[in-house]
Design an enzyme around this catalytic site. Structure first.
Site, PDB file in Angstrom:
ATOM      1  N   CYS A 211      40.710  47.168  52.139  1.00 44.42           N
ATOM      2  CA  CYS A 211      40.311  45.868  52.092  1.00 44.42           C
ATOM      3  C   CYS A 211      38.975  45.878  50.997  1.00 44.42           C
ATOM      4  CB  CYS A 211      39.879  45.211  53.416  1.00 44.42           C
ATOM      5  SG  CYS A 211      41.422  45.307  54.492  1.00 44.42           S
TER       6      CYS A 211
ATOM      7  N   GLY B   7      50.149  37.732  56.477  1.00 48.40           N
ATOM      8  CA  GLY B   7      49.736  37.754  57.780  1.00 48.40           C
ATOM      9  C   GLY B   7      48.947  38.594  58.159  1.00 48.40           C
TER      10      GLY B   7
ATOM     11  N   GLN C 194      41.907  42.397  49.219  1.00 55.53           N
ATOM     12  CA  GLN C 194      42.022  43.500  48.361  1.00 55.53           C
ATOM     13  C   GLN C 194      43.263  44.395  48.645  1.00 55.53           C
ATOM     14  OE1 GLN C 194      39.815  44.325  45.875  1.00 55.53           O
ATOM     15  NE2 GLN C 194      38.734  42.378  45.654  1.00 55.53           N
ATOM     16  N   VAL C 195      43.231  45.627  48.782  1.00 56.55           N
ATOM     17  CA  VAL C 195      44.250  46.340  48.856  1.00 56.55           C
ATOM     18  C   VAL C 195      44.358  46.834  50.443  1.00 56.55           C
ATOM     19  CG1 VAL C 195      42.716  48.837  48.385  1.00 56.55           C
ATOM     20  CG2 VAL C 195      45.331  48.820  47.969  1.00 56.55           C
ATOM     21  N   THR C 196      45.384  47.110  50.837  1.00 56.33           N
ATOM     22  CA  THR C 196      45.670  47.852  52.149  1.00 56.33           C
ATOM     23  C   THR C 196      47.089  48.647  52.009  1.00 56.33           C
ATOM     24  OG1 THR C 196      45.733  47.226  54.607  1.00 56.33           O
ATOM     25  CG2 THR C 196      47.040  46.081  53.384  1.00 56.33           C
TER      26      THR C 196
ATOM     27  N   LEU D   5      44.073  41.326  58.045  1.00 63.13           N
ATOM     28  CA  LEU D   5      44.691  40.132  57.590  1.00 63.13           C
ATOM     29  C   LEU D   5      44.568  39.716  56.230  1.00 63.13           C
ATOM     30  CD1 LEU D   5      43.503  39.924  60.744  1.00 63.13           C
ATOM     31  CD2 LEU D   5      43.790  37.566  60.459  1.00 63.13           C
TER      32      LEU D   5
END
Length: 231
Positions: free
Chosen positions: A168, A150, A73-75, A138
């Protein structure tokens, strides 16, 4: 015999050209191309995975949002966060995705243990956690048996942008960083420690890499100024 791993320290670089360089490196790989590890920091940016839901970006404000080709998802990425991009021939390593993720998680857990911090992975949510708080995220992409993208490890940064997203995809997930739980000597020392544990986990011997080859030179003309993805 340990495999050689070229490690490149990219310092602070805009997200978009580094992502394009990872794609280009992976696209032009052959069976004899060596594996690499890129260590970098990014200016503030939110990244949203292939199947990421835009509603998890609560209030991007002036921080750009880039939809990218990794899972998850989003970070958030920002200065003071260590981002490690393993560019590996996974078929040559004879690894599946889950064992590779496990190795990345163990590398971070071992690094944090060096600083006296007890950390763990979660089977339901990839990443590394100190207590209930996420300290490392991750997300990987595999193409033709090779991986890129990564992990990101929060070291000494402004954590407030995480309040603008559901990290996430999890609502109200607490986020922490190494500075909050341990004394750290420098970002360089943390980079060296992560590199060493990564090599131990996957059977590499590190060798220093110079600047990127000319055909993968990071383009300063590309911009992070993109709009939030629309549903």
């Amino acid at each position: 015999m340990p495999l050689p791993l070229t490690v490149r320290h990219l310092s602070l670089q805009d997200y978009l050209p580094v992502w394009r360089a990872m794609q280009a490196f992976t696209k032009q790989r052959s069976a004899t191309t060596g594996d690499e590890l890129w260590l970098v920091e990014h200016p503030p940016v939110f990244t949203l995975g292939l199947n990421g839901k835009s509603e998890h970006v609560l209030d991007a404000g002036d921080i750009p949002v880039i939809r990218i080709d990794r899972g998850g998802q989003v970070t958030y990425h920002g200065p003071g966060q260590l981002v490690a991009y393993p560019l590996l021939d996974v078929r040559r390593l004879k690894l599946g995705v889950r064992p590779l993720v496990n190795a990345l998680e163990r590398s971070v857990i071992a690094l944090l243990a060096d600083y006296g911090v007890a950390a763990r992975a979660r089977p339901d949510a990839p990443g590394v956690y100190v207590g209930s708080a996420k300290i490392a995220a991750l997300g990987l992409r595999l193409r033709r048996g090779c991986c890129y993208h990564g992990l990101s490890l929060n070291i000494d940064m402004d954590l407030s942008p995480f309040e603008r997203i559901n990290p996430c995809g999890f609502q109200n997930m607490p986020v922490t960083q190494l500075r909050a739980v341990a004394e750290i000597p420098s970002m360089a020392a943390v980079q060296d420690g992560l590199m060493a544990h990564f090599c131990t986990q996957l059977g590499y011997t590190a060798q220093a890499g110079a600047a990127l080859p000319p055909d993968l030179e990071l383009s300063k003309r590309e911009s992070n100024r993109v709009t939030a993805p629309q549903t």
